[in-house]
Design an enzyme around this catalytic site. Sequence first.
Site, short mmCIF file in Angstrom:
data_model
loop_
_atom_site.label_atom_id
_atom_site.label_comp_id
_atom_site.label_asym_id
_atom_site.label_seq_id
_atom_site.Cartn_x
_atom_site.Cartn_y
_atom_site.Cartn_z
N LYS A 149 51.74 37.43 38.94
CA LYS A 149 50.84 36.94 37.89
C LYS A 149 50.96 37.83 36.65
CE LYS A 149 47.68 37.43 40.98
NZ LYS A 149 46.42 37.49 41.75
N THR A 180 36.11 36.57 33.70
CA THR A 180 37.32 36.43 34.51
C THR A 180 37.12 36.97 35.93
OG1 THR A 180 38.12 38.58 33.71
CG2 THR A 180 38.81 36.61 32.49
N GLY A 182 37.10 37.30 39.55
CA GLY A 182 37.63 36.56 40.68
C GLY A 182 38.77 35.62 40.38
N THR A 183 39.50 35.85 39.28
CA THR A 183 40.59 34.93 38.93
C THR A 183 41.69 34.92 40.00
OG1 THR A 183 41.52 36.70 37.57
CG2 THR A 183 40.27 34.99 36.44
N GLY A 184 42.06 36.10 40.49
CA GLY A 184 43.11 36.16 41.51
C GLY A 184 42.70 35.49 42.80
N CYS A 185 41.46 35.71 43.21
CA CYS A 185 40.95 35.07 44.43
C CYS A 185 40.91 33.56 44.28
CB CYS A 185 39.55 35.59 44.75
SG CYS A 185 39.46 37.37 45.04
#
Length: 241
Positions: A149, A180, A182-185
Amino acid sequence: MTAHGVYAMSAITALTAQNTTGVYGIYETSPEFLAKQLDCIFTDIRPDAVKIGMLSSSELIEVIAEKLTEYGAEHIVLDPVMVSTSGSRLIGEGAVKTLCDRLMPLAELMTPNIPEAEVLLGGSIAGAADMERAVRELGEAYGCGVLLKGGHRVNDANDLLYADGALRWFYGRRVDTVNTHGTGCTLSSAIASNLAKGLALPEAVRQAKCYLSGALSAGLALGRGAGPMNHAFAVSGTFEE
């Protein structure tokens, strides 16, 4: 996951005391109790895909690896969470090696951000060429697909997928927001949801990125720090109003 039309089941690895400003405590589940949770899931409502998030200790990682192997789990998406959005470290030093040795070889896809990939590779990633080198090295080292990412410092919102020996860029739009959390989760959960529905990996990633952009654009201005996204931005119905 509910927004993607799938039924989500959780095996809790740890409780966190956190809000939009930071993580203030982590309370781990015991390995024995985690094993029971996984047994209950796989022996009743077998999952079509698995998303793995925060894992803070080697003991918990070992349990997950054993159970996923025992039950022959498929479509495993591993988000190697190491640091929270607010900057708090979420995994022990020794657990990183166990994660690499035990879980990454089981994954169909792992989804590191730039800082996480730098930790895994032990070097810096400063541009598109570095990203292409990094995903190849990670994919070949662990035998899984890699979605690197680019939202952290490099290439704006453009992500790079390495799978089956091929590179594929996914170009996204930068959403100007501080919300933003928790964007990866969210992205890894959306990818796992799409894999559970039978989508091929590249299309699962493409649709997940579109969903993430929508959730960020409709973000909720809550809290004094990095607020949450609006995961229900595309959900409408009688009980929404």
